[in-house]
Scaffold this motif. Structure first.
Motif, PDB file in Angstrom:
ATOM      1  N   GLN A   1       0.819  -1.216   0.000  1.00 39.95           N
ATOM      2  CA  GLN A   1       0.000   0.000   0.000  1.00 39.95           C
ATOM      3  C   GLN A   1       0.854   1.268   0.000  1.00 39.95           C
ATOM      4  OE1 GLN A   1      -2.764  -0.370   3.268  1.00 39.95           O
ATOM      5  NE2 GLN A   1      -3.867  -2.054   2.294  1.00 39.95           N
ATOM      6  N   SER A   2       1.723   1.370  -0.987  1.00 40.60           N
ATOM      7  CA  SER A   2       2.636   2.513  -1.045  1.00 40.60           C
ATOM      8  C   SER A   2       2.460   3.368  -2.301  1.00 40.60           C
ATOM      9  CB  SER A   2       4.089   2.025  -0.990  1.00 40.60           C
ATOM     10  OG  SER A   2       4.369   1.167  -2.093  1.00 40.60           O
ATOM     11  N   LEU A   3       1.678   2.894  -3.283  1.00 40.18           N
ATOM     12  CA  LEU A   3       1.570   3.593  -4.563  1.00 40.18           C
ATOM     13  C   LEU A   3       0.179   4.204  -4.750  1.00 40.18           C
ATOM     14  CD1 LEU A   3       3.228   0.897  -6.861  1.00 40.18           C
ATOM     15  CD2 LEU A   3       4.353   2.805  -5.685  1.00 40.18           C
ATOM     16  N   HIS A   4       0.157   5.456  -5.223  1.00 45.39           N
ATOM     17  CA  HIS A   4      -1.117   6.096  -5.530  1.00 45.39           C
ATOM     18  C   HIS A   4      -1.510   5.911  -6.996  1.00 45.39           C
ATOM     19  CE1 HIS A   4       0.099   8.372  -1.886  1.00 45.39           C
ATOM     20  NE2 HIS A   4      -1.206   8.378  -1.655  1.00 45.39           N
ATOM     21  N   PHE A   5      -0.523   5.957  -7.855  1.00 47.14           N
ATOM     22  CA  PHE A   5      -0.815   5.885  -9.292  1.00 47.14           C
ATOM     23  C   PHE A   5       0.247   5.036  -9.971  1.00 47.14           C
ATOM     24  CE2 PHE A   5      -0.969   7.280 -13.691  1.00 47.14           C
ATOM     25  CZ  PHE A   5      -2.324   7.396 -13.932  1.00 47.14           C
ATOM     26  N   VAL A   6      -0.211   4.021 -10.719  1.00 51.85           N
ATOM     27  CA  VAL A   6       0.696   3.134 -11.442  1.00 51.85           C
ATOM     28  C   VAL A   6       0.420   3.256 -12.940  1.00 51.85           C
ATOM     29  CG1 VAL A   6       1.349   0.739 -11.871  1.00 51.85           C
ATOM     30  CG2 VAL A   6       0.896   1.506  -9.539  1.00 51.85           C
ATOM     31  N   HIS A   7       1.492   3.403 -13.695  1.00 44.13           N
ATOM     32  CA  HIS A   7       1.366   3.507 -15.150  1.00 44.13           C
ATOM     33  C   HIS A   7       2.307   2.510 -15.799  1.00 44.13           C
ATOM     34  CE1 HIS A   7       2.633   5.167 -19.121  1.00 44.13           C
ATOM     35  NE2 HIS A   7       1.336   5.301 -19.255  1.00 44.13           N
ATOM     36  N   SER A   8       1.850   1.862 -16.870  1.00 46.92           N
ATOM     37  CA  SER A   8       2.707   0.984 -17.646  1.00 46.92           C
ATOM     38  C   SER A   8       2.232   1.014 -19.090  1.00 46.92           C
ATOM     39  CB  SER A   8       2.654  -0.450 -17.102  1.00 46.92           C
ATOM     40  OG  SER A   8       3.536  -1.283 -17.838  1.00 46.92           O
ATOM     41  N   SER A   9       3.127   1.344 -19.995  1.00 53.02           N
ATOM     42  CA  SER A   9       2.764   1.450 -21.401  1.00 53.02           C
ATOM     43  C   SER A   9       3.701   0.612 -22.262  1.00 53.02           C
ATOM     44  CB  SER A   9       2.818   2.915 -21.856  1.00 53.02           C
ATOM     45  OG  SER A   9       2.443   3.045 -23.210  1.00 53.02           O
ATOM     46  N   TYR A  10       3.096  -0.228 -23.110  1.00 60.23           N
ATOM     47  CA  TYR A  10       3.853  -1.020 -24.089  1.00 60.23           C
ATOM     48  C   TYR A  10       4.890  -1.934 -23.435  1.00 60.23           C
ATOM     49  CZ  TYR A  10       2.987  -0.542 -29.080  1.00 60.23           C
ATOM     50  OH  TYR A  10       2.502  -0.707 -30.345  1.00 60.23           O
ATOM     51  N   SER A  11       4.542  -2.524 -22.311  1.00 65.48           N
ATOM     52  CA  SER A  11       5.487  -3.387 -21.591  1.00 65.48           C
ATOM     53  C   SER A  11       4.927  -4.761 -21.252  1.00 65.48           C
ATOM     54  CB  SER A  11       5.933  -2.709 -20.287  1.00 65.48           C
ATOM     55  OG  SER A  11       6.605  -1.506 -20.548  1.00 65.48           O
ATOM     56  N   LEU A  12       3.654  -4.843 -20.955  1.00 70.33           N
ATOM     57  CA  LEU A  12       3.092  -6.074 -20.404  1.00 70.33           C
ATOM     58  C   LEU A  12       2.934  -7.206 -21.414  1.00 70.33           C
ATOM     59  CD1 LEU A  12       0.520  -4.733 -17.848  1.00 70.33           C
ATOM     60  CD2 LEU A  12       2.280  -6.439 -17.405  1.00 70.33           C
ATOM     61  N   HIS A  13       3.149  -6.935 -22.699  1.00 69.61           N
ATOM     62  CA  HIS A  13       3.116  -8.043 -23.658  1.00 69.61           C
ATOM     63  C   HIS A  13       4.426  -8.827 -23.645  1.00 69.61           C
ATOM     64  CE1 HIS A  13       4.197  -4.225 -25.662  1.00 69.61           C
ATOM     65  NE2 HIS A  13       5.151  -4.932 -26.226  1.00 69.61           N
ATOM     66  N   TRP A  14       5.450  -8.322 -22.916  1.00 60.44           N
ATOM     67  CA  TRP A  14       6.687  -9.084 -22.733  1.00 60.44           C
ATOM     68  C   TRP A  14       6.465 -10.095 -21.616  1.00 60.44           C
ATOM     69  CZ3 TRP A  14      10.371  -8.622 -26.259  1.00 60.44           C
ATOM     70  CH2 TRP A  14      10.477  -7.436 -26.980  1.00 60.44           C
ATOM     71  N   LEU A  15       6.721 -11.356 -21.901  1.00 60.61           N
ATOM     72  CA  LEU A  15       6.532 -12.401 -20.904  1.00 60.61           C
ATOM     73  C   LEU A  15       7.734 -12.497 -19.972  1.00 60.61           C
ATOM     74  CD1 LEU A  15       5.039 -15.254 -23.143  1.00 60.61           C
ATOM     75  CD2 LEU A  15       3.822 -13.502 -21.836  1.00 60.61           C
ATOM     76  N   SER A  16       7.518 -13.127 -18.825  1.00 61.17           N
ATOM     77  CA  SER A  16       8.586 -13.256 -17.837  1.00 61.17           C
ATOM     78  C   SER A  16       9.614 -14.301 -18.245  1.00 61.17           C
ATOM     79  CB  SER A  16       8.005 -13.623 -16.471  1.00 61.17           C
ATOM     80  OG  SER A  16       7.401 -14.903 -16.518  1.00 61.17           O
TER      81      SER A  16
END
Length: 264
Positions: free
Chosen positions: A144-159
């Motif tokens: 519970q430390s973040l107010h706003f999270v942004h991620s663009s063009y990254s999540l299609h990369w797999l682990s």
């Protein structure tokens, strides 16, 4: 070898750097600006926090990295002046894999802060920046430390490379020649990764916080559609041609009586 240890965008500011070859990603950032503005406005009106913690996941490097941060701060500052509230302090977390070019980002922060002050004035609260190396397919921030999270063009990369895709010969992703089991393997890995991403962010975001994420998708049910993935098929073809050319050159040298591994 783990993907997180080797994968990163090309650093620096040279001709082949990510910074100078990310116009598509910048366009996506511009297209999604209204959604971000609406989300950050709603979040701030609901919390009215004296400090805002913002995280950009998969930040990479170059001018795109701080573009979103600039927009978010400008929206909050305008809200503060409209509501006659004191400007909050900003804690900015920039996250990417350990191989990311964080140094280029850090050297650009002074210019970024000067630009921000010129546009918003000296009344705004201080901005604190931190680089956070690590995979977002796991916990990277306190509870519970973040107010706003942004991620663009990254999540299609797999682990990682999906298990059970060993027979995807001649390809580097799903292509028109990939067996059905390869398609299922990639689908399963995405489910695992995306579920874990959401679980971790749910633990890290404060009550009333929010998140905006964008990533590559397609309208077609066909996983080999040219809408989003055909570029990887073309890249695989180019890599295969390069391998064949190297093999041909090595074979020619052997025929000529030379050892190709001893030549420079």
């Amino acid at each position: 070898m783990e993907v997180a240890k080797v994968l990163h965008m090309n650093g620096g500011v040279g001709e082949t750097s990510y910074a100078n070859n990310s116009l598509v990603q910048r366009k996506v950032i511009y297209l999604t600006k209204p959604l971000r503005d609406e989300a950050i406005t709603s979040m701030y009106n609901n919390t009215l926090s004296k400090s805002l913690t913002i995280a950009d996941l998969g930040c990479s490097s170059g001018s795109n990295t701080l573009l979103v941060i600039l927009d978010i701060i400008k929206v909050v500052e305008k809200l503060c002046r409209k509501l006659n509230h004191k400007s909050p302090e900003y804690m900015i977390y920039l996250n990417d894999l350990p191989g990311n070019d964080f140094n280029t980002i850090f050297t650009s922060l002074d210019i970024f802060k000067e630009k921000l002050l010129d546009e918003m004035g000296t009344e705004m609260g201080p901005c604190f920046f931190s680089g956070v190396p690590g995979s977002f397919h796991g916990r990277i921030f306190p509870l519970q430390s973040l107010h706003f999270v942004h991620s663009s063009y990254s999540l299609h990369w797999l682990s990682k490379v999906p298990e059970g895709a060993d027979n995807n010969k001649g390809n580097i992703y799903i292509s028109s020649t990939s067996p059905l089991n390869v398609v299922k393997a990639y689908y399963k890995q995405f489910q695992i990764d995306f579920s874990l991403f959401l679980k971790c962010r749910a633990e890290e975001i404060v009550e009333g916080g929010c998140m905006i994420i964008t990533f590559v998708g397609r309208k077609s049910d066909n996983p080999t559609s040219k809408e989003c993935c055909y570029i990887w098929e073309l890249l695989a073809m180019a890599l295969n041609d390069m391998v064949l050319e190297v093999k041909y050159d090595a074979y020619f040298l052997l025929l000529m009586g030379h050892d190709p591994f001893l030549l420079h």
